[in-house]
Motif scaffolding. Sequence first.
Motif, PDB file in Angstrom:
ATOM      1  N   ARG A   1      10.872  12.104  13.804  1.00 32.81           N
ATOM      2  CA  ARG A   1       9.693  12.923  14.127  1.00 32.81           C
ATOM      3  C   ARG A   1       9.528  14.040  13.110  1.00 32.81           C
ATOM      4  O   ARG A   1       8.435  14.264  12.568  1.00 32.81           O
ATOM      5  CB  ARG A   1       9.818  13.505  15.537  1.00 32.81           C
ATOM      6  CG  ARG A   1       9.806  12.476  16.657  1.00 32.81           C
ATOM      7  CD  ARG A   1       9.987  13.150  18.005  1.00 32.81           C
ATOM      8  NE  ARG A   1       9.997  12.212  19.117  1.00 32.81           N
ATOM      9  CZ  ARG A   1      11.052  11.554  19.539  1.00 32.81           C
ATOM     10  NH1 ARG A   1      12.230  11.729  18.917  1.00 32.81           N
ATOM     11  NH2 ARG A   1      10.977  10.714  20.562  1.00 32.81           N
ATOM     12  N   ALA A   2      10.629  14.746  12.838  1.00 32.57           N
ATOM     13  CA  ALA A   2      10.580  15.828  11.851  1.00 32.57           C
ATOM     14  C   ALA A   2      10.232  15.281  10.467  1.00 32.57           C
ATOM     15  O   ALA A   2       9.497  15.924   9.703  1.00 32.57           O
ATOM     16  CB  ALA A   2      11.918  16.565  11.808  1.00 32.57           C
ATOM     17  N   ALA A   3      10.760  14.103  10.139  1.00 32.14           N
ATOM     18  CA  ALA A   3      10.473  13.501   8.831  1.00 32.14           C
ATOM     19  C   ALA A   3       8.987  13.198   8.691  1.00 32.14           C
ATOM     20  O   ALA A   3       8.393  13.420   7.621  1.00 32.14           O
ATOM     21  CB  ALA A   3      11.295  12.230   8.650  1.00 32.14           C
ATOM     22  N   CYS A   4       8.354  12.695   9.742  1.00 28.52           N
ATOM     23  CA  CYS A   4       6.919  12.404   9.694  1.00 28.52           C
ATOM     24  C   CYS A   4       6.096  13.668   9.479  1.00 28.52           C
ATOM     25  O   CYS A   4       5.179  13.702   8.644  1.00 28.52           O
ATOM     26  CB  CYS A   4       6.484  11.716  10.984  1.00 28.52           C
ATOM     27  SG  CYS A   4       7.089  10.032  11.174  1.00 28.52           S
ATOM     28  N   LEU A   5       6.415  14.708  10.238  1.00 31.11           N
ATOM     29  CA  LEU A   5       5.689  15.966  10.078  1.00 31.11           C
ATOM     30  C   LEU A   5       5.926  16.556   8.691  1.00 31.11           C
ATOM     31  O   LEU A   5       5.023  17.108   8.069  1.00 31.11           O
ATOM     32  CB  LEU A   5       6.110  16.958  11.160  1.00 31.11           C
ATOM     33  CG  LEU A   5       5.720  16.590  12.587  1.00 31.11           C
ATOM     34  CD1 LEU A   5       6.330  17.573  13.580  1.00 31.11           C
ATOM     35  CD2 LEU A   5       4.203  16.545  12.746  1.00 31.11           C
ATOM     36  N   ALA A   6       7.157  16.413   8.191  1.00 30.72           N
ATOM     37  CA  ALA A   6       7.496  16.974   6.885  1.00 30.72           C
ATOM     38  C   ALA A   6       6.733  16.286   5.758  1.00 30.72           C
ATOM     39  O   ALA A   6       6.263  16.949   4.820  1.00 30.72           O
ATOM     40  CB  ALA A   6       9.003  16.868   6.638  1.00 30.72           C
ATOM     41  N   VAL A   7       6.588  14.966   5.820  1.00 30.52           N
ATOM     42  CA  VAL A   7       5.906  14.278   4.729  1.00 30.52           C
ATOM     43  C   VAL A   7       4.408  14.567   4.753  1.00 30.52           C
ATOM     44  O   VAL A   7       3.762  14.655   3.702  1.00 30.52           O
ATOM     45  CB  VAL A   7       6.197  12.758   4.754  1.00 30.52           C
ATOM     46  CG1 VAL A   7       5.465  12.049   5.884  1.00 30.52           C
ATOM     47  CG2 VAL A   7       5.836  12.134   3.411  1.00 30.52           C
TER      48      VAL A   7
ATOM     49  N   GLY B   1       0.791  -1.225   0.000  1.00 28.79           N
ATOM     50  CA  GLY B   1       0.000   0.000   0.000  1.00 28.79           C
ATOM     51  C   GLY B   1       0.819   1.269   0.000  1.00 28.79           C
ATOM     52  O   GLY B   1       0.261   2.370  -0.095  1.00 28.79           O
ATOM     53  N   LEU B   2       2.148   1.154   0.095  1.00 27.45           N
ATOM     54  CA  LEU B   2       2.992   2.346   0.132  1.00 27.45           C
ATOM     55  C   LEU B   2       2.854   3.178  -1.145  1.00 27.45           C
ATOM     56  O   LEU B   2       2.966   4.402  -1.105  1.00 27.45           O
ATOM     57  CB  LEU B   2       4.456   1.950   0.350  1.00 27.45           C
ATOM     58  CG  LEU B   2       5.471   3.095   0.462  1.00 27.45           C
ATOM     59  CD1 LEU B   2       5.136   4.007   1.640  1.00 27.45           C
ATOM     60  CD2 LEU B   2       6.883   2.546   0.611  1.00 27.45           C
ATOM     61  N   THR B   3       2.597   2.517  -2.270  1.00 27.62           N
ATOM     62  CA  THR B   3       2.460   3.259  -3.535  1.00 27.62           C
ATOM     63  C   THR B   3       1.283   4.225  -3.503  1.00 27.62           C
ATOM     64  O   THR B   3       1.236   5.154  -4.314  1.00 27.62           O
ATOM     65  CB  THR B   3       2.274   2.296  -4.718  1.00 27.62           C
ATOM     66  OG1 THR B   3       1.145   1.447  -4.468  1.00 27.62           O
ATOM     67  CG2 THR B   3       3.512   1.432  -4.905  1.00 27.62           C
ATOM     68  N   ARG B   4       0.373   4.035  -2.571  1.00 25.38           N
ATOM     69  CA  ARG B   4      -0.778   4.941  -2.464  1.00 25.38           C
ATOM     70  C   ARG B   4      -0.436   6.221  -1.700  1.00 25.38           C
ATOM     71  O   ARG B   4      -1.273   7.115  -1.582  1.00 25.38           O
ATOM     72  CB  ARG B   4      -1.950   4.208  -1.819  1.00 25.38           C
ATOM     73  CG  ARG B   4      -2.439   3.028  -2.671  1.00 25.38           C
ATOM     74  CD  ARG B   4      -3.472   2.188  -1.983  1.00 25.38           C
ATOM     75  NE  ARG B   4      -4.692   2.933  -1.687  1.00 25.38           N
ATOM     76  CZ  ARG B   4      -5.744   2.399  -1.064  1.00 25.38           C
ATOM     77  NH1 ARG B   4      -5.705   1.117  -0.687  1.00 25.38           N
ATOM     78  NH2 ARG B   4      -6.816   3.122  -0.825  1.00 25.38           N
ATOM     79  N   TRP B   5       0.778   6.279  -1.168  1.00 30.30           N
ATOM     80  CA  TRP B   5       1.274   7.513  -0.542  1.00 30.30           C
ATOM     81  C   TRP B   5       2.593   7.852  -1.229  1.00 30.30           C
ATOM     82  O   TRP B   5       3.664   7.626  -0.693  1.00 30.30           O
ATOM     83  CB  TRP B   5       1.472   7.315   0.953  1.00 30.30           C
ATOM     84  CG  TRP B   5       1.744   8.603   1.701  1.00 30.30           C
ATOM     85  CD1 TRP B   5       2.031   9.827   1.172  1.00 30.30           C
ATOM     86  CD2 TRP B   5       1.756   8.775   3.127  1.00 30.30           C
ATOM     87  NE1 TRP B   5       2.228  10.752   2.154  1.00 30.30           N
ATOM     88  CE2 TRP B   5       2.056  10.138   3.366  1.00 30.30           C
ATOM     89  CE3 TRP B   5       1.548   7.909   4.197  1.00 30.30           C
ATOM     90  CZ2 TRP B   5       2.154  10.633   4.664  1.00 30.30           C
ATOM     91  CZ3 TRP B   5       1.651   8.413   5.484  1.00 30.30           C
ATOM     92  CH2 TRP B   5       1.947   9.764   5.709  1.00 30.30           C
ATOM     93  N   PRO B   6       2.537   8.406  -2.440  1.00 34.06           N
ATOM     94  CA  PRO B   6       3.754   8.606  -3.237  1.00 34.06           C
ATOM     95  C   PRO B   6       4.765   9.542  -2.584  1.00 34.06           C
ATOM     96  O   PRO B   6       5.967   9.374  -2.778  1.00 34.06           O
ATOM     97  CB  PRO B   6       3.227   9.164  -4.562  1.00 34.06           C
ATOM     98  CG  PRO B   6       1.842   9.644  -4.279  1.00 34.06           C
ATOM     99  CD  PRO B   6       1.316   8.782  -3.180  1.00 34.06           C
ATOM    100  N   GLU B   7       4.303  10.529  -1.832  1.00 35.73           N
ATOM    101  CA  GLU B   7       5.242  11.452  -1.185  1.00 35.73           C
ATOM    102  C   GLU B   7       6.094  10.736  -0.151  1.00 35.73           C
ATOM    103  O   GLU B   7       7.269  11.050   0.011  1.00 35.73           O
ATOM    104  CB  GLU B   7       4.477  12.610  -0.523  1.00 35.73           C
ATOM    105  CG  GLU B   7       3.795  13.554  -1.501  1.00 35.73           C
ATOM    106  CD  GLU B   7       2.420  13.050  -1.928  1.00 35.73           C
ATOM    107  OE1 GLU B   7       1.766  13.733  -2.723  1.00 35.73           O
ATOM    108  OE2 GLU B   7       1.983  11.959  -1.453  1.00 35.73           O
ATOM    109  N   LEU B   8       5.514   9.772   0.546  1.00 34.46           N
ATOM    110  CA  LEU B   8       6.296   8.981   1.490  1.00 34.46           C
ATOM    111  C   LEU B   8       7.185   7.991   0.750  1.00 34.46           C
ATOM    112  O   LEU B   8       8.345   7.796   1.119  1.00 34.46           O
ATOM    113  CB  LEU B   8       5.368   8.232   2.458  1.00 34.46           C
ATOM    114  CG  LEU B   8       6.048   7.321   3.481  1.00 34.46           C
ATOM    115  CD1 LEU B   8       7.022   8.108   4.359  1.00 34.46           C
ATOM    116  CD2 LEU B   8       5.007   6.604   4.343  1.00 34.46           C
TER     117      LEU B   8
END
Length: 209
Positions: free
Chosen positions: A173-179, A131-138
């Motif tokens: 943490r910063a990476a999660c908020l950034a995406v 399912g990762l392909t459904r969140w392309p920015e991540l």
Amino acid sequence: MNSTQWLGVGMCWTAVVPDDGRALTLDQVAARLAGNTPYRLHEPATLDAVGPPERDAYPLFVDGFGSATVLFEWDYLVASPAVLRRLSEGARVYSVWWNVNANNLLSFAAGGEHVLAIDALFPGRQEHHAGLTRWPELQAMTDFFAAPASENPDEDEEEDEDDLDDRADYDWRAACLAVIDRTTGARLTGEWLEQPHPYVTVRRPDATR
């Protein structure tokens, strides 16, 4: 406690993006959070003016970024699969939660389906997440994930140990908020945390069913 200190201690930040581009109303968001059980809407308040979460009066701050709706909480109600599924009816939901012990989840739901739940501290490889392909920015954040598997099993084991060492210096943490920001335009800032926002209270046992 200063509001911005919650960024290090523990919190949950969520962005709900409706498929039709029309922002959800506060009542719609509250009903989805509560799961068709009783809830209360409250006038805007600052974080330090609202008491800590309670079993029968669990607070979530709600506001908007364009057509997206954002939610902030001190604990992890929205990290619950049942809540994510309800929030994502006719929408896409991106959420990150962590606590002071670095327990965490980076989650994605869409169309009433809980698509992804990733431990951001130890996310593994991209191929571990259907399912990762459904969140392309991540998916594009290759540095977020462990290195691809090696064809040599011995080398692969050494690379896993290196990944763990490298992770100690990675600001997940910063990476999660950034995406979430990159995907939705919804950015959590110190200024946002200091401002008053409307909030909802629900009964947590009912909401997570």
